[in-house]
Design an enzyme around this catalytic site. Structure first.
Site, PDB file in Angstrom:
ATOM      1  N   SER A  87      14.108  15.745  86.412  1.00 55.57           N
ATOM      2  CA  SER A  87      13.371  14.933  87.388  1.00 55.57           C
ATOM      3  C   SER A  87      14.122  13.650  87.702  1.00 55.57           C
ATOM      4  O   SER A  87      13.892  13.045  88.742  1.00 55.57           O
ATOM      5  CB  SER A  87      12.005  14.531  86.825  1.00 55.57           C
ATOM      6  N   HIS A 140      14.159  21.728  91.221  1.00 56.53           N
ATOM      7  CA  HIS A 140      13.104  20.854  90.703  1.00 56.53           C
ATOM      8  C   HIS A 140      11.739  21.433  91.047  1.00 56.53           C
ATOM      9  O   HIS A 140      11.281  21.358  92.192  1.00 56.53           O
ATOM     10  CB  HIS A 140      13.263  19.431  91.276  1.00 56.53           C
ATOM     11  N   GLU A 181      12.202  21.549  95.031  1.00 56.50           N
ATOM     12  CA  GLU A 181      13.266  20.748  95.624  1.00 56.50           C
ATOM     13  C   GLU A 181      14.597  21.343  95.158  1.00 56.50           C
ATOM     14  O   GLU A 181      14.866  21.406  93.956  1.00 56.50           O
ATOM     15  CB  GLU A 181      13.147  19.285  95.183  1.00 56.50           C
ATOM     16  N   ASN A 235       9.249  12.289  94.129  1.00 56.58           N
ATOM     17  CA  ASN A 235       9.072  11.193  93.180  1.00 56.58           C
ATOM     18  C   ASN A 235       9.484   9.859  93.767  1.00 56.58           C
ATOM     19  O   ASN A 235       9.071   8.816  93.278  1.00 56.58           O
ATOM     20  CB  ASN A 235       9.848  11.476  91.891  1.00 56.58           C
TER      21      ASN A 235
HETATM   22  P1  NAD Z   1       8.502  19.918  77.213  1.00 61.75           P
HETATM   23  O1  NAD Z   1       8.744  18.944  76.142  1.00 61.75           O
HETATM   24  O2  NAD Z   1       7.103  20.409  77.442  1.00 61.75           O
HETATM   25  O3  NAD Z   1       9.404  21.223  76.948  1.00 61.75           O
HETATM   26  C1  NAD Z   1      10.757  21.174  76.557  1.00 61.75           C
HETATM   27  C2  NAD Z   1      11.025  22.332  75.611  1.00 61.75           C
HETATM   28  O4  NAD Z   1      12.426  22.426  75.383  1.00 61.75           O
HETATM   29  C3  NAD Z   1      10.377  22.172  74.236  1.00 61.75           C
HETATM   30  O5  NAD Z   1       9.531  23.284  73.983  1.00 61.75           O
HETATM   31  C4  NAD Z   1      11.546  22.109  73.273  1.00 61.75           C
HETATM   32  O6  NAD Z   1      11.276  22.752  72.015  1.00 61.75           O
HETATM   33  C5  NAD Z   1      12.622  22.837  74.036  1.00 61.75           C
HETATM   34  N1  NAD Z   1      13.981  22.510  73.623  1.00 61.75           N
HETATM   35  C6  NAD Z   1      14.455  21.370  73.102  1.00 61.75           C
HETATM   36  N2  NAD Z   1      15.786  21.485  72.888  1.00 61.75           N
HETATM   37  C7  NAD Z   1      16.137  22.722  73.240  1.00 61.75           C
HETATM   38  C8  NAD Z   1      17.381  23.443  73.245  1.00 61.75           C
HETATM   39  N3  NAD Z   1      18.503  22.884  72.843  1.00 61.75           N
HETATM   40  N4  NAD Z   1      17.383  24.713  73.684  1.00 61.75           N
HETATM   41  C9  NAD Z   1      16.246  25.298  74.121  1.00 61.75           C
HETATM   42  N5  NAD Z   1      15.049  24.658  74.150  1.00 61.75           N
HETATM   43  C10 NAD Z   1      14.996  23.382  73.718  1.00 61.75           C
HETATM   44  O7  NAD Z   1       9.121  19.292  78.540  1.00 61.75           O
HETATM   45  P2  NAD Z   1       8.722  19.616  80.068  1.00 61.75           P
HETATM   46  O8  NAD Z   1       7.602  18.754  80.481  1.00 61.75           O
HETATM   47  O9  NAD Z   1       8.601  21.090  80.231  1.00 61.75           O
HETATM   48  O10 NAD Z   1      10.019  19.082  80.835  1.00 61.75           O
HETATM   49  C11 NAD Z   1      11.231  19.809  80.863  1.00 61.75           C
HETATM   50  C12 NAD Z   1      12.078  19.318  82.002  1.00 61.75           C
HETATM   51  O11 NAD Z   1      11.379  19.486  83.231  1.00 61.75           O
HETATM   52  C13 NAD Z   1      12.472  17.860  81.939  1.00 61.75           C
HETATM   53  O12 NAD Z   1      13.759  17.712  82.443  1.00 61.75           O
HETATM   54  C14 NAD Z   1      11.462  17.192  82.866  1.00 61.75           C
HETATM   55  O13 NAD Z   1      11.947  16.000  83.412  1.00 61.75           O
HETATM   56  C15 NAD Z   1      11.326  18.263  83.932  1.00 61.75           C
HETATM   57  N6  NAD Z   1      10.068  18.226  84.708  1.00 61.75           N
HETATM   58  C16 NAD Z   1       8.882  18.040  84.083  1.00 61.75           C
HETATM   59  C17 NAD Z   1       7.711  18.050  84.836  1.00 61.75           C
HETATM   60  C18 NAD Z   1       6.367  17.880  84.169  1.00 61.75           C
HETATM   61  O14 NAD Z   1       5.380  17.601  84.875  1.00 61.75           O
HETATM   62  N7  NAD Z   1       6.257  18.058  82.874  1.00 61.75           N
HETATM   63  C19 NAD Z   1       7.765  18.256  86.234  1.00 61.75           C
HETATM   64  C20 NAD Z   1       9.010  18.473  86.838  1.00 61.75           C
HETATM   65  C21 NAD Z   1      10.157  18.453  86.062  1.00 61.75           C
END
Ligand code: NAD
Length: 541
Positions: free
Chosen positions: A123, A144, A156, A194
């Protein structure tokens, strides 16, 4: 068109049938289920057993909801990235930590075929910086998704400097096969959604800091303009810390003063007031749901009002809209569309509504009306273009002046903001509220600051959208589409800008900039909103 440095990547290849999703958390699990639902075989790389369990639980719930358990059958799990020949697209969705993403990209580049597309769901990081890590940066792209990925229609597609056209085409094809609407966006801080959404929160916080109205009143005003949730209830839902982190990241990367996060939010986060998840944010969730403020529903009389004689002064759509609505509820209505003909306003008028042209300062006209009419006649004037408190102080009978604010077409707004000025008498305020109630508009009292609340907030969103277009972040159509699909906006900001009028938005922001600093300055491209079409790239004035 950009050229790939790897010839193999330029070959026309069939669409990949296996997708690897790295990280099975909130976003990764949703993206995996989405891809599986579109018929792809999916491998999720997730080292944490607890995260897997949560994901499997969410797949089961989704299967129950949709009545289709087959997508989950196309998903397999791995606990680390391993060489895979047939994976042609990998999407990383690991936590937003640059080092972590860097390592994942290096591993993916080693493990997957040289022409596999490598996508990040980041993000806030630069996709270009991530691309720099891979041996073949032409195949790196941003995909995204929005939360939850299975439901939110927008994706996106972020094009870094190095990204090849083929990568963009394949990313679009993938998103479309998943039933999403992809929009192409440059690799800029906050991408479209965003970034363009920032002023909704920032300006609401600034309005609150300035005591424009209470939190529930400001939220109600935003809803009256069509937003599903007001900015404060939305921040409480998102989490103030998560919302602030996005604001801080966009601000740090743009270094644009206008996007500087509000100090009050930083303080709330430091104090642990994070919104729903902590039980207290702008609202209290101690007893479950927060109380919403709903302005009193306007009572519309069956019979047209024959007690008042109303004159509507002004030229343009705002004046016309008001004239039409008021004309349906009042028996005696006169429209004077030309300032040169003010002496034709009926001497027995009891209410004069000065809508002006929506953009010019009206203090002179208000002064003329004040001089010509008995003190019993109230004047209700547009407060976006004119400093009404200053006008009231210069008047013979300042107590009869009431300011109002309605953006765009009055017909589409369910409430108007009414200036709760010290100068206005209670009788005048009451009569003004009655007039708006009679045309079905609730009245919400606000303090007299430039742009009031909606002008400040929506004006700043329109401005940000126009800056994004001028900086070539995305096309005007894509900016509008992205805000509707990715942020659930009731309309596109560029389209709003057209409806409100570029000159009117400019006037509102100019007054704001004069009062609060040049960082609010209207962008020079706003005038384009008053011409036929907003070109995708900036046109010199
Ligand atoms: P999250 O913490 O819910 O999930 C991340 C997962 O990655 C965890 O389950 C963790 O165990 C796993 N992980 C950590 N290291 C790892 C590795 N080396 N290999 C494989 N898995 C690994 O996070 P999220 O909210 O799903 O966000 C993930 C990405 O998406 C981020 O970059 C965030 O900015 C982006 N994002 C999030 C949202 C949102 O609303 N949550 C929206 C758009 C984009």
């Amino acid at each position: 068109m950009r050229r790939s440095v790897y010839p193999s990547f330029n070959e026309v290849r069939p669409m990949p049938e296996r997708v690897m999703v790295v990280g099975g958390g909130t976003m990764g699990a949703g993206i995996a289920l989405l891809a599986a639902g579109a018929g792809f075989q999916v491998t999720i790389v997730e080292p944490q057993a607890s995260a897997r369990e949560r994901a499997v639980g969410s797949f089961a719930r989704e299967a129950k909801r949709s009545g289709d358990a087959s997508p989950a059958l196309r998903i397999e799990w791995a606990d680390r990235i391993e060489p895979r020949d047939r994976v042609m697209l990998a999407i990383e969705a690991v936590p937003e930590v640059f080092e972590l993403k860097r390592n994942v990209f290096l591993e993916l580049a080693n493990a997957l075929p040289a022409d596999a597309l490598l996508a990040s769901n980041t993000s806030s990081f630069s996709v270009g910086e991530l691309a720099g890590i891979a041996p073949n940066p032409a195949r790196v792209i941003g995909l995204h998704f929005f939360n939850p990925p299975t439901r939110m229609r927008l994706v996106e597609v972020v094009q870094a400097e190095q990204t090849a056209q083929e990568a963009i085409d394949r990313a679009f094809e993938f998103a479309e096969r998943c039933g999403k609407t992809p929009v192409l966006v440059a690799d800029t801080p906050g991408f479209i959604v965003n970034r363009v959404a920032r002023p909704y929160y920032l300006q609401a916080l600034r309005a609150l800091e300035r005591g424009v109205a209470s939190v529930p009143e400001l939220d109600a005003l935003a809803r009256s303009a069509g937003f599903a949730m007001g900015p404060f209830e939305l921040m409480d839902l998102i989490g103030l810390d998560v919302n602030l982190a996005t604001s801080e990241s966009v601000y740090q990367r743009t270094e644009a003063e206008r996007l500087e996060p509000a100090q009050s939010q930083r303080i709330m986060v430091a104090e642990g007031l994070l919104g729903r998840k902590s039980g207290q944010g702008f609202y209290s969730y101690a007893d479950g749901k927060a109380e919403r403020f709903e302005p009193e529903a306007a009572q519309i009389d069956e019979q047209p009002n024959a007690d008042e004689v109303v004159a509507i002064v002004g030229l343009g759509v705002h004046a016309q809209d008001l004239a039409e609505l008021i004309g349906q509820r009042y028996a005696n209505v006169q429209v004077v569309a030309n300032d040169e003909m003010l002496d034709e306003v009926l001497p027995e008028s009891t209410i004069i509504v000065d809508a002006g042209d929506g953009a010019s300062d009206r203090s002179e006209i208000i002064a003329q009306l004040d001089a010509a009419f008995e003190k019993e006649c109230i004047i209700i004037a547009d407060a976006y273009a004119t400093n009404l408190s200053a006008s009231a102080r210069r008047m013979r009978h300042g107590e009869r002046l009431v300011g109002f604010g309605a953006l765009g077409s009055v017909a589409s707004q369910s409430a108007v903001e009414i200036v709760n000025s010290e100068e206005a008498s209670d009788d005048a305020l009451e009569l003004a509220q009655e007039l708006f109630a009679s045309i079905g508009k609730a009245a919400i009292l606000v303090e007299d600051v430039p742009g009031l609340f909606l002008g400040r907030t929506i004006g700043s969103i329109v401005n940000e959208a126009m800056i994004a277009v001028a900086e070539d972040v995305a096309s005007p159509e894509d900016v509008d589409e992205a805000m509707m699909l990715g942020a659930n906006y009731p309309g596109g900001p560029i389209t709003w800008g057209r409806e409100i009028g570029g000159t009117r938005v400019r006037t509102i922001l100019k007054r704001l900039a004069d009062a609060e600093g040049e960082q609010f300055a209207p962008h020079r491209s706003l005038w384009l909103l008053d011409v036929e079409a907003v070109p995708a790239q900036e046109t010199p004035e």
